[in-house]
Design a protein around this motif. Structure first.
Motif, PDB file in Angstrom:
ATOM      1  N   UNK A   1       2.381   0.384   4.816  1.00  0.00           N
ATOM      2  CA  UNK A   1       1.506   0.432   3.848  1.00  0.00           C
ATOM      3  C   UNK A   1       2.115   0.746   2.219  1.00  0.00           C
ATOM      4  N   UNK A   2       3.035   1.299   2.422  1.00  0.00           N
ATOM      5  CA  UNK A   2       3.921   1.623   1.267  1.00  0.00           C
ATOM      6  C   UNK A   2       5.071   1.668   1.583  1.00  0.00           C
TER       7      UNK A   2
ATOM      8  N   UNK B   1      -2.258  -1.895  10.791  1.00  0.00           N
ATOM      9  CA  UNK B   1      -2.536  -0.285  10.360  1.00  0.00           C
ATOM     10  C   UNK B   1      -1.462   0.131   9.460  1.00  0.00           C
ATOM     11  N   UNK B   2      -1.643   0.200   8.165  1.00  0.00           N
ATOM     12  CA  UNK B   2      -0.685   0.331   7.320  1.00  0.00           C
ATOM     13  C   UNK B   2      -0.107   1.761   6.966  1.00  0.00           C
TER      14      UNK B   2
ATOM     15  N   UNK C   1       0.498  -4.016   0.149  1.00  0.00           N
ATOM     16  CA  UNK C   1       1.383  -3.014  -0.593  1.00  0.00           C
ATOM     17  C   UNK C   1       1.156  -2.815  -2.040  1.00  0.00           C
ATOM     18  N   UNK C   2       0.243  -3.525  -2.529  1.00  0.00           N
ATOM     19  CA  UNK C   2      -0.504  -3.347  -3.904  1.00  0.00           C
ATOM     20  C   UNK C   2       0.753  -3.746  -5.027  1.00  0.00           C
ATOM     21  N   UNK C   3       1.525  -4.832  -4.524  1.00  0.00           N
ATOM     22  CA  UNK C   3       2.203  -5.686  -5.446  1.00  0.00           C
ATOM     23  C   UNK C   3       1.960  -6.884  -5.987  1.00  0.00           C
ATOM     24  N   UNK C   4       2.591  -7.474  -6.772  1.00  0.00           N
ATOM     25  CA  UNK C   4       2.096  -8.857  -7.456  1.00  0.00           C
ATOM     26  C   UNK C   4       2.302  -9.916  -6.523  1.00  0.00           C
ATOM     27  N   UNK C   5       1.503 -10.650  -6.759  1.00  0.00           N
ATOM     28  CA  UNK C   5       1.733 -12.124  -6.005  1.00  0.00           C
ATOM     29  C   UNK C   5       2.797 -12.618  -6.157  1.00  0.00           C
TER      30      UNK C   5
END
Length: 233
Positions: free
Chosen positions: A18-19, A47-48, A221-225
């Motif tokens: 997840x991170x 499940x991150x 992960x909340x990163x840019x495409x």
């Protein structure tokens, strides 16, 4: 490889990241399993786990993962760790390995990817990552590791001459294992002398299931495409 109807409606739980630190985005081994799940059309949920916060060493996951490593899956109460074992299980579950000879070839090349081709490449990548943080211990081993990696990649290049995929005309989970190893080699700039390997990696990474796996991974992960594809996060 063709998508199959899942044997049951119960989704597989994939314990993935997840991170993680940005330097390893796009290289983590849960991507192998995400790709396989997308290729095979098996229902799943992720499940991150937050690695920097220590979630790989806590709670339920610490009990089911012998080495506190991602990925792990739970499939109808059955727990499997180690990415190669998971890939083979998923292929079996989807009916991809019913032919004995095909099963042997897919197993052979999954093992080859993870136990022959990956070891020197993974060590090179680790040395390069350490160097980014000013840690130079072991840097003198890089030339020897590169020579080892080039021997493996040269053999793979010769094998792929005239073949689409490692077992022949069909894409299998062995190609997922091999391609994710070759992403590490690409990052370490080791593929320049191997045209068949370069062509093969590009062919595999052009598959729609890989794009879907990357998109979900990047979102989680909340990163840019595109960050995981280029490994530029």
């Amino acid at each position: 490889m063709e998508a199959h109807d899942a044997p049951t409606a119960r989704p597989i739980t994939l314990y993935g990241f997840g991170k993680v630190p940005s330097v390893v985005i796009g290289l983590t081994r849960d991507l192998r399993i995400l790709w396989a799940l997308e290729e095979l059309g098996l229902p799943y949920e992720v499940h991150g786990l937050d690695q920097p916060k220590g979630e790989l060493n806590e709670g339920h996951f610490a009990r089911i993962s012998p080495f506190n490593q991602v990925p792990v899956i739970e499939d109808d109460g059955f727990v499997i760790a180690e990415s190669g074992a998971i890939l083979l299980h998923l292929a079996e579950r989807a009916g991809e390995l019913s032919d004995l000879r095909k099963r042997a070839e897919v197993t052979r090349w999954t093992f080859a990817a993870l136990t022959t081709v990956e070891p020197p490449i993974a060590q090179i990548v680790l040395l390069d990552l350490k160097a980014k943080f000013g840690k130079t211990a072991g840097a003198d081993l890089r030339p020897e590791l590169c020579a080892w990696a080039q021997r493996c990649l040269g053999a793979l290049d010769r094998w792929l001459d005239g073949k689409q995929f490692v077992t022949g005309d069909d894409f299998t989970v062995a190609d997922i294992a091999m391609t994710t190893v070759l992403r590490q080699a690409w990052r370490a700039d080791l593929l320049g002398d191997h045209p068949h390997v370069r062509r093969y990696r590009e062919l595999c990474e052009a598959r729609p299931a890989w794009a879907r796996a990357l998109a979900g991974y990047e979102q989680r992960l909340g990163v840019a495409a595109g960050a995981a594809r280029t490994m530029s996060a």
